[in-house]
Design an enzyme around this catalytic site. Sequence first.
Site, PDB file in Angstrom:
ATOM      1  N   CYS A 227     102.423  54.075  45.005  1.00 28.93           N
ATOM      2  CA  CYS A 227     102.307  53.067  43.937  1.00 28.93           C
ATOM      3  C   CYS A 227     100.852  52.706  43.705  1.00 28.93           C
ATOM      4  O   CYS A 227     100.470  52.311  42.606  1.00 28.93           O
ATOM      5  CB  CYS A 227     103.018  51.770  44.318  1.00 28.93           C
ATOM      6  SG  CYS A 227     104.743  51.940  44.691  1.00 28.93           S
TER       7      CYS A 227
ATOM      8  N   HIS B 186     111.608  52.004  40.607  1.00 26.25           N
ATOM      9  CA  HIS B 186     110.892  53.101  39.954  1.00 26.25           C
ATOM     10  C   HIS B 186     111.341  54.404  40.619  1.00 26.25           C
ATOM     11  O   HIS B 186     111.680  54.410  41.804  1.00 26.25           O
ATOM     12  CB  HIS B 186     109.368  52.979  40.153  1.00 26.25           C
ATOM     13  CG  HIS B 186     108.732  51.839  39.408  1.00 26.25           C
ATOM     14  ND1 HIS B 186     107.824  50.988  39.988  1.00 26.25           N
ATOM     15  CD2 HIS B 186     108.866  51.435  38.127  1.00 26.25           C
ATOM     16  CE1 HIS B 186     107.417  50.092  39.090  1.00 26.25           C
ATOM     17  NE2 HIS B 186     108.039  50.336  37.953  1.00 26.25           N
TER      18      HIS B 186
ATOM     19  N   GLU C  14     106.972  52.331  32.289  1.00 18.51           N
ATOM     20  CA  GLU C  14     106.402  51.968  33.588  1.00 18.51           C
ATOM     21  C   GLU C  14     105.372  52.983  34.064  1.00 18.51           C
ATOM     22  O   GLU C  14     104.974  52.981  35.232  1.00 18.51           O
ATOM     23  CB  GLU C  14     107.534  51.810  34.607  1.00 18.51           C
ATOM     24  CG  GLU C  14     108.559  50.745  34.234  1.00 18.51           C
ATOM     25  CD  GLU C  14     108.098  49.316  34.555  1.00 18.51           C
ATOM     26  OE1 GLU C  14     107.496  49.104  35.607  1.00 18.51           O
ATOM     27  OE2 GLU C  14     108.352  48.416  33.713  1.00 18.51           O
TER      28      GLU C  14
END
Length: 427
Positions: free
Chosen positions: A358, A243, A174
Amino acid sequence: MTTVEINFDGLVGPTHNYAGLSLGNLASASNAGAVARPRAAALQGLEKMRRVMDLGVAQGFFPPPLRPTPAPLRAAGFQGSDAEVLAAAAKADPALFRAACAASSMWTANAATVIAEADSGDGRLHLVTANLASMLHRAVEAEETHALLRAVFADQDRFAVHPPLPLGVHFGDEGAANHMRLTPSHGERGLNVFVFGRPRGGPFPERQALRASQAGARLAGLGAEEAVFALQSGEAVAAGAFHNDVVAVSNERVLLAHPEAFDRPEILYEAIRGHVAGAEIIEVQDISLADAVSTYLFNSQIVTLPGGGMALILPAEVRENPGVWEALQRALGGSSAITEVVVVDVRESMRNGGGPACLRLRVPASEAARAAIRPGYLLTPARWDQLAALVERLWPESVGPEDLLEPDLWAAARAADAALRDFVRCA
Ligand code: SUG
């Protein structure tokens, strides 16, 4: 040689929408089917970039790939013109069609893992493109992101851009959302913290595999001294921290984290203290994981200010929760490094589970590396103005689930895509 950090934010695309595609991302699930506002979303993101630039921090941007994209639909056997392919897939396989519409490339923290020049085996800046294998709509991004990174960081004397790991979900990667770099300063050797998950029978997928983190470290030539691997806590994942950057953020010698972010925090903290002189580990006490996830306190950006000190760039949701806001003030009371707090509104992105952190890929770059970056992807105040004007002109005001089926919207997306290509070329 001065090394500074450049933040590359993903520009929100003209077909930004809420499709509830990410299991384990509570905001994405709860806003599924809502009407999105692409123009407002892109302008909110641009405002954040501007705030960062105004702090004196270098800022770049990544254009969104075209959405909907026919490529994965063709791969799945749909044929004809682009419009025919999209229309046929929308009917026959709506889930695949929605994946081809996702605007999730805006969260560039998931674009790649970035290994600094000071840490890598060959002195180049390494970018390991994330495969995003655990979510269909995100996996669609990986090859496009690889091509983009190769264009932005084209100089192979300075940069090594690695393709996404082609090994599937057991090597789910990720990107930077699960990577932190602790270092006395951006230009010095640092400790690369890779945070991973593993199937533990919890309600949600654990997206980052340890083997993917290890592969990234290996590809960049990190020595054993420069890397540490930490398991994310199962409680954090179950609470919606899909995450690590939902529960922890670092910058240079500072780590700001929820006490329940990691499975064995004391081991990680010891490694950090052993590696980074003057490390400042700030745990924010007295806020629940649920509040951390709903406000995205830890999805803030910490940036080094050119005049000294650091700024913490927070989503507005933090200030709106008095308990979280006060807990933060108490935690920062003892901090000497964070000298400024900046609040930004990125609500459209937050509604899909993407906060300030993000939205950006951090790239620590020496002067020589910075000079080698394609200038079309770097922002100046004048270029920012042009980009904002382009968004005002070409981005639709709203997109609901039914709009995604409209050829008019597909044409608008192509027009925006063409304009962005010109914008990048004309720098
Ligand atoms: O992968 N949301 C993204 C949010 C990514 C946030 N990034 C970081 N934490 N670094 C995700 O879950 C939702 C798309 C939708 O449901 O329409 C989405 O993909």
